[in-house]
Design an enzyme around this catalytic site. Structure first.
Site, mmCIF file in Angstrom:
data_model
loop_
_atom_site.group_PDB
_atom_site.id
_atom_site.type_symbol
_atom_site.label_atom_id
_atom_site.label_comp_id
_atom_site.label_asym_id
_atom_site.label_seq_id
_atom_site.Cartn_x
_atom_site.Cartn_y
_atom_site.Cartn_z
ATOM 1 C CE LYS A 72 -4.551 -1.243 0.660
ATOM 2 N NZ LYS A 72 -4.499 -2.558 1.254
ATOM 3 C CB SER A 97 -9.050 1.607 10.590
ATOM 4 O OG SER A 97 -9.809 0.558 10.043
ATOM 5 C CE1 TYR A 134 5.440 4.078 9.990
ATOM 6 C CE2 TYR A 134 3.215 3.211 10.232
ATOM 7 C CZ TYR A 134 4.572 3.003 10.055
ATOM 8 O OH TYR A 134 5.047 1.729 9.944
HETATM 9 C C1 LIG Z 1 -5.175 -3.623 1.037
HETATM 10 C C2 LIG Z 1 -4.551 -4.963 1.076
HETATM 11 C C3 LIG Z 1 -4.934 -5.975 0.169
HETATM 12 C C4 LIG Z 1 -6.016 -5.781 -0.864
HETATM 13 O O1 LIG Z 1 -5.665 -4.783 -1.769
HETATM 14 P P1 LIG Z 1 -6.735 -4.135 -2.748
HETATM 15 O O2 LIG Z 1 -5.983 -3.173 -3.559
HETATM 16 O O3 LIG Z 1 -7.770 -3.484 -1.863
HETATM 17 O O4 LIG Z 1 -7.341 -5.250 -3.515
HETATM 18 C C5 LIG Z 1 -4.259 -7.182 0.212
HETATM 19 N N1 LIG Z 1 -3.288 -7.409 1.116
HETATM 20 C C6 LIG Z 1 -2.903 -6.466 2.009
HETATM 21 C C7 LIG Z 1 -1.824 -6.791 2.967
HETATM 22 C C8 LIG Z 1 -3.520 -5.205 2.010
HETATM 23 O O5 LIG Z 1 -3.128 -4.278 2.899
#
Ligand SMILES: *Cc1c(COP(=O)(O)O)cnc(C)c1O
Length: 337
Positions: A72, A97, A134
């Site tokens: 992310k 969150s 953070y």
């Molecule tokens: C957010 C997340 C996902 C899913 O990602 P999307 O883009 O919402 O499909 C999968 N694994 C982890 C560890 C995440 O933080």
């Protein structure tokens, strides 16, 4: 099977997918260059044990070793770097969150952009503390009486903040795609790619890459059985929204795909498969015992999916995106008990 609560059609006032400008491979390549100074180029690990068990060659792209512990960070960083100087000065807001909130908070602290994270007042204290740690400003809301989207919209209207959603945004999708790009650059052609799936940002980004870099690669989304909204949506040909699903894969508890992620996924995905929480726990145990790494339940979706598709993947070169490693350690023991 979760109950299907609505066949969500886009409201008339909304733009239709045809009118949306979807990101493409050039956006992912630009994102890769943009975020390169800030992200870790995570390792691609192998496991002879799992290769033998599946009769295939597996390449694990380990985003659990990404900054703040999940892919992310890529999308969040790309989205912030794409803002104008004025937008950066005003700051940003998000309502996650989980990992997205932490990723945005960290990206903001590196770029000196003020980040506001809207969180339910009953979110785990550990998550609130981590996100605040953070450097984000936390705005708590009561999930029984308040609507988080309304709260965000008010912050956008009153304080001029930019809303950065967790998946349904072209810059977020392009940023997430850089993980698959790095993987394919390192491995060369793959026959199949397995991607963890919640709102579809990671899968959509990966598909943009595979479409151009590895057109023969079959890319699969893997979601929890209880959260199979994407599989339902793919079958129905439109976005299907479900009630908040119950699964240990908290990063995949999203209720629906988005206006950007759905058309990309519907166009290019080979299939979407679902796995049980038990299968996630088995994969989590495998990662811990054999590969000596901590992977959060949502990050285990891709390997569980590979095991489910064992027959199809026989003899193939298979990419497995390990999406994150943020798991509450006090819970880990309970999973394995
Ligand atoms: C957010 C997340 C996902 C899913 O990602 P999307 O883009 O919402 O499909 C999968 N694994 C982890 C560890 C995440 O933080």
């Amino acid at each position: 099977m979760p109950e299907q609560i609505a066949l969500q059609k886009l409201p008339e006032s909304c733009v239709t997918p045809e009118q949306l400008s979807l990101p493409d491979i050039d956006d992912v390549l630009a994102a890769a260059e943009r975020i390169a100074p800030y992200v870790h180029r995570t390792p691609v690990l192998r496991s002879r044990t799992m290769d033998k068990a599946l009769g295939a060659q597996l390449f694990f792209k380990c985003e659990n070793f990404q900054r703040m512990g999940a892919f992310k960070f890529r999308g969040a960083m790309n989205a912030l770097l794409r803002l104008s100087a004025q937008q950066r000065r005003a700051g940003v807001v998000c309502y996650s969150s989980g990992n997205h909130g932490q990723a945005l908070a960290m990206a903001g602290s590196l770029l000196s952009v003020a980040v506001t994270v809207v969180m339910p007042a009953d979110a785990p204290q550990a998550k609130i503390t981590a996100t605040a740690g953070y450097g984000a400003r936390i705005v708590l809301f009561d999930r029984h009486t308040e609507d988080r989207m309304q709260l965000c919209e008010a912050l956008v209207a009153e304080q001029g903040l930019s809303l950065i959603p967790p998946y349904d945004h072209p810059d977020v999708i392009s940023g997430q795609g850089t993980a698959a790009l790095e993987l394919l650059q390192e491995t060369g052609p793959l026959d199949a790619l397995l991607v963890c799936l919640g709102g579809g940002g990671l899968l959509a980004g990966s598909l943009l890459v595979a479409r151009h870099v590895a057109p023969h690669c079959r890319t699969f989304g893997v979601e929890p059985e209880a959260a199979n909204d994407a599989q339902q949506s793919l079958r129905a040909g439109r976005i299907i929204r479900i009630e908040v699903p119950t699964t240990i894969a908290d990063g995949a508890q999203t209720q629906s795909l988005g206006q950007y992620t759905f058309p990309i996924i519907a166009r290019d995905v080979a299939d979407i498969v679902t796995v049980s929480d038990d299968m996630l726990i088995k994969s989590m145990r495998f990662y811990a015992e054999r590969m000596k790494m901590v992977v959060e339940p949502t990050g285990c979706l891709s390997l569980a999916g590979a095991q489910l598709l064992k027959e199809q993947l026989h003899g193939q070169r298979v990419g497995v995106i390990v999406s994150g490693g943020n798991v509450d350690l006090s819970r880990l023991g309970a999973y394995f008990a």
